[in-house]
Design an enzyme around this catalytic site. Structure first.
Site, short mmCIF file in Angstrom:
data_model
loop_
_atom_site.label_atom_id
_atom_site.label_comp_id
_atom_site.label_asym_id
_atom_site.label_seq_id
_atom_site.Cartn_x
_atom_site.Cartn_y
_atom_site.Cartn_z
N LYS A 1 41.79 44.09 47.09
CA LYS A 1 40.72 43.41 47.84
C LYS A 1 41.27 42.27 48.69
CE LYS A 1 38.24 41.36 44.72
NZ LYS A 1 38.47 39.92 44.77
N ARG B 1 30.05 37.29 42.19
CA ARG B 1 30.56 38.03 41.04
C ARG B 1 29.52 38.13 39.94
NH1 ARG B 1 36.35 36.69 42.18
NH2 ARG B 1 37.66 37.88 40.76
N ARG C 1 52.92 42.69 39.86
CA ARG C 1 52.94 41.82 41.02
C ARG C 1 53.36 40.38 40.68
NH1 ARG C 1 46.68 41.03 43.11
NH2 ARG C 1 46.20 39.35 41.66
N ARG D 1 51.33 35.29 37.81
CA ARG D 1 50.12 34.50 37.57
C ARG D 1 49.66 34.71 36.14
NH1 ARG D 1 46.19 35.98 42.56
NH2 ARG D 1 44.81 36.27 40.80
N ARG E 1 39.76 40.51 32.37
CA ARG E 1 39.17 40.45 33.72
C ARG E 1 38.42 41.75 34.03
NH1 ARG E 1 43.96 39.07 37.59
NH2 ARG E 1 42.36 38.81 39.18
P1 AMP Z 1 40.44 36.46 42.34
O1 AMP Z 1 41.65 35.96 43.03
O2 AMP Z 1 39.29 36.75 43.26
O3 AMP Z 1 40.72 37.61 41.40
O4 AMP Z 1 39.92 35.24 41.40
C1 AMP Z 1 40.76 34.68 40.40
C2 AMP Z 1 39.91 33.98 39.35
O5 AMP Z 1 39.15 32.92 39.96
C3 AMP Z 1 38.85 34.86 38.66
O6 AMP Z 1 39.41 35.62 37.59
C4 AMP Z 1 37.88 33.79 38.18
O7 AMP Z 1 38.38 33.09 37.04
C5 AMP Z 1 37.86 32.79 39.34
N1 AMP Z 1 36.82 33.15 40.34
C6 AMP Z 1 37.03 33.55 41.64
N2 AMP Z 1 35.85 33.80 42.25
C7 AMP Z 1 34.88 33.55 41.35
C8 AMP Z 1 33.46 33.63 41.36
N3 AMP Z 1 32.80 34.06 42.46
N4 AMP Z 1 32.80 33.31 40.23
C9 AMP Z 1 33.44 32.88 39.12
N5 AMP Z 1 34.77 32.79 39.03
C10 AMP Z 1 35.50 33.11 40.12
#
Ligand code: AMP
Length: 217
Positions: free
Chosen positions: A13, A88, A127, A160, A171
């Site tokens: 994404k 989300r 990654r 990470r 996740r």
């Molecule tokens: P991502 O890089 O989009 O996978 O986001 C990494 C982490 O940030 C997620 O696993 C959540 O802990 C937090 N996060 C990102 N976007 C959101 C959201 N819209 N709502 C809640 N937590 C978020």
């Protein structure tokens, strides 16, 4: 154009969002990146978000809604944006809908990138991120390299916390229990476009653009 990009963690994404933002010349708004920057800068938000993100859980809705409200009101988002990682949860989806109405924003496209769980685990455990610019690479892309291909930093790569296997499983679980209902909500309204996220990067980009064009007809 406003593009709301969904997909389980690791489906690509973020990569697609960056490519599309550059092709369409609109800003890429990644809530994950905003949070990671806050963590790096050790702001009060970052300190709070760090533990939550390390466990693969979601940052509370009120915080995320505040971030998106502030961001979408910025002048740079006036002519369009790509939202990567928001909404989300159902409360986030409802707030986004209100905000889009208040800002009178039209031409909103909802795209979901799909992939199976095993492939996601394989991709994410493979990654690494650059410690300085945070760009993500596969192990094969950085094999034998001791500097970042993007920012040339020699500060090296790291995995990470939320790309470790037990956290990825969490996740994925959070995605299916909390984010899937958001996708079902858009799907029931006939506005969700689904694209296979597992092909070559260029092919996935083309499929996304083709499905958006089909919606415009
Ligand atoms: P991502 O890089 O989009 O996978 O986001 C990494 C982490 O940030 C997620 O696993 C959540 O802990 C937090 N996060 C990102 N976007 C959101 C959201 N819209 N709502 C809640 N937590 C978020």
């Amino acid at each position: 154009m406003r593009l709301i990009l969904f997909g389980a963690p690791g489906v690509g994404k973020g990569t697609q969002a960056k490519i599309l933002a550059s092709r369409l010349n609109i800003p890429h708004i990644s809530t994950g990146d905003i949070l990671r920057e806050a963590v790096k800068a050790k702001t009060p938000l970052g300190i709070k978000a760090y533990e939550i993100m390390s466990r693969g859980e979601l940052v509370p809705d009120d915080i995320m809604i505040g971030i998106i409200n502030e961001t979408l009101n910025q002048a740079r988002c006036k002519n369009g944006f790509i939202l990567d990682g928001f909404p989300r949860t159902l409360p986030q989806a409802k707030e986004l809908e209100k905000l889009l109405m208040e800002l009178k924003l039209e031409h909103v496209f909802y795209v979901n990138l799909t992939a199976n769980g095993d492939e996601i685990i394989r991709r994410l455990t493979n990654r690494r991120a650059c410690k300085v610019c945070q760009n993500i690479f596969t192990l094969s892309e950085i094999e034998g390299k001791n500097s970042c291909p993007i920012c040339n930093s020699t500060d090296s790569f790291y995995q990470r916390e939320d790309d470790k296997e037990d956290v990825i499983r969490n996740r994925l679980e959070v995605f299916s229990t909390t984010t899937q209902p958001v996708l079902d909500y858009y799907d029931r309204r006939g506005i969700l476009v689904t694209v296979d996220g597992l092909g070559a990067i260029d092919d996935v980009t083309t499929s996304i653009l083709t499905s958006i064009e089909a919606k415009l007809e």
